[in-house]
Design a protein around this motif. Structure first.
Motif, short mmCIF file in Angstrom:
data_model
loop_
_atom_site.label_atom_id
_atom_site.label_comp_id
_atom_site.label_asym_id
_atom_site.label_seq_id
_atom_site.Cartn_x
_atom_site.Cartn_y
_atom_site.Cartn_z
N LEU A 86 0.71 -1.06 -0.18
CA LEU A 86 -0.16 0.11 -0.04
C LEU A 86 0.89 1.25 0.09
O LEU A 86 0.44 2.22 -0.69
CB LEU A 86 -0.93 -0.15 1.03
N THR A 87 2.08 1.08 0.55
CA THR A 87 2.83 2.27 0.78
C THR A 87 3.67 2.56 -0.73
O THR A 87 3.60 3.91 -0.67
CB THR A 87 3.95 2.04 1.86
N ARG B 151 0.91 7.66 -5.02
CA ARG B 151 -0.09 8.28 -4.46
C ARG B 151 0.56 9.87 -4.62
O ARG B 151 1.58 10.20 -4.28
CB ARG B 151 -0.13 8.08 -3.05
N LEU C 199 -4.61 1.38 -6.24
CA LEU C 199 -4.64 1.48 -5.00
C LEU C 199 -5.89 1.23 -4.36
O LEU C 199 -5.76 0.75 -3.03
CB LEU C 199 -4.84 3.23 -4.97
N THR C 200 -6.78 1.15 -5.00
CA THR C 200 -8.22 0.62 -4.29
C THR C 200 -8.01 -0.88 -4.04
O THR C 200 -8.72 -1.33 -3.14
CB THR C 200 -9.29 1.01 -5.43
N HIS D 74 -5.51 -2.45 -3.04
CA HIS D 74 -4.78 -2.63 -2.14
C HIS D 74 -5.22 -2.29 -0.66
O HIS D 74 -5.22 -2.94 0.29
CB HIS D 74 -3.32 -1.77 -2.30
N ILE D 75 -6.06 -1.23 -0.81
CA ILE D 75 -6.83 -0.83 0.28
C ILE D 75 -8.15 -1.86 0.61
O ILE D 75 -8.26 -2.22 1.62
CB ILE D 75 -7.91 0.54 0.10
N PRO E 292 -9.52 7.45 -1.85
CA PRO E 292 -8.46 6.32 -2.01
C PRO E 292 -7.23 6.88 -1.37
O PRO E 292 -6.55 6.05 -0.76
CB PRO E 292 -8.42 5.85 -3.53
N GLN E 293 -6.77 7.98 -1.89
CA GLN E 293 -5.50 8.63 -1.26
C GLN E 293 -5.31 8.75 0.18
O GLN E 293 -4.55 8.15 0.76
CB GLN E 293 -5.23 9.83 -2.00
N ALA F 103 -5.80 5.40 2.08
CA ALA F 103 -4.39 4.65 2.02
C ALA F 103 -3.61 5.17 3.17
O ALA F 103 -2.99 4.47 3.80
CB ALA F 103 -3.69 4.71 0.63
N GLU F 104 -3.64 6.63 3.23
CA GLU F 104 -2.77 7.27 4.07
C GLU F 104 -3.26 6.97 5.60
O GLU F 104 -2.48 6.71 6.67
CB GLU F 104 -2.78 8.88 4.01
N ILE G 119 -2.18 3.33 6.40
CA ILE G 119 -0.70 3.09 6.81
C ILE G 119 -0.46 3.72 8.16
O ILE G 119 0.46 3.25 8.78
CB ILE G 119 -0.04 3.94 5.68
#
Length: 256
Positions: free
Chosen positions: A21-22, A26, A37-38, A40-41, A219-220, A223-224, A227
């Motif tokens: 995910l990292t 992004r 990204l979606t 991995h989320i 999504p961004q 993800a943050e 993380i």
């Protein structure tokens, strides 16, 4: 596989998923980036859902061992709320991450340059975060009140034989007080069943809160948030283990 071994495997897999995910782009600049990204989320969220599914099954077999949490450090157990993290912690994390990111990019944001990260939450998102926080506080208090109601009817003398006859390890007996605060009634089996149900309600609220927060974010931002939550988890676990090792070394030194 007992839950202790499952937790260790799950924890290592979480490390692996958070690394992916990292590494994901992004902010996402293409449809493919957004899709990755979606994806991995969703994998991380499924990983959490699977954790609580297996935890519920394990609790039905031996809920007191779940409360003892032998896989956790002393520090982590001291922070637990009904065998896990407190749901309202998620909102403290959002506000902290948002403030830190906003301050670091304040000039850009004030000039109308949108960063799209957690420091760039919209007024509508802040409003929704506040609404979900209020709902979560109410639900958290409701579960806590159930715990307190059971505690008022607690019959600890009848739980002690249960712990003894199961030949539990000394590390598990440390959970007696917490379990006794929740158990009530006169039948040990019913007490254990109530304990399982209260723990499941707490876990349901944890997962519900996590999903609600992720859904209101882009999504961004999601993800943050995930993380940051994982890094907090990893950091507290690592610090707690180091502290426990230091205490053991000091105890061994004094006993010599």
């Amino acid at each position: 596989m007992d839950f202790h071994r499952f937790h260790e495997t799950w924890y290592h897999q979480l490390h692996h998923q958070i690394r992916h995910l990292t590494d994901a782009p992004r902010p996402p600049t293409t449809d493919d980036h957004r899709h990755q990204l979606t994806l991995h989320i969703n994998k991380v969220m499924f990983h959490f859902s699977e954790y609580y599914r297996v935890k519920s099954l394990a609790a039905k077999q031996d809920v007191l061992s779940i409360f003892c949490a032998r896989w956790a450090s002393t520090l982590e157990r001291s922070l637990y709320w009904i065998a896990g993290w407190r749901p309202t912690t998620a909102f403290h994390l959002i506000y902290t991450e948002s403030s830190v990111r906003f301050e670091s990019r304040m000039v850009d944001i004030l000039h109308g340059i949108h960063t799209g990260d957690l420091g760039d939450l919209s007024p509508a998102q802040f409003t929704r975060v506040s609404e979900i926080q209020c709902e979560t506080v109410q639900q958290e208090n409701a579960v806590t009140n159930q715990l307190s109601e059971k505690g008022r009817n607690c019959c600890c003398g009848q739980v002690r034989p249960f712990l003894t006859t199961r030949k539990r390890k000394p590390t598990e007996i440390c959970c007696f007080d917490e379990a006794c605060d929740i158990l009530g009634g006169t039948c040990v089996d019913r007490k254990i069943e109530r304990l399982v149900k209260i723990m499941e309600k707490a876990d349901e609220l944890r997962l519900k809160t996590l999903k609600a927060v992720v859904e209101l974010l882009t999504p961004q931002q999601a993800a943050e948030f995930l993380i940051a939550a994982a890094q907090l988890h990893f950091g507290v676990h690592r610090w707690g283990l180091n502290h426990d090792r230091e205490r053991e070394r000091e105890r061994d030194r004094l006993e010599k």
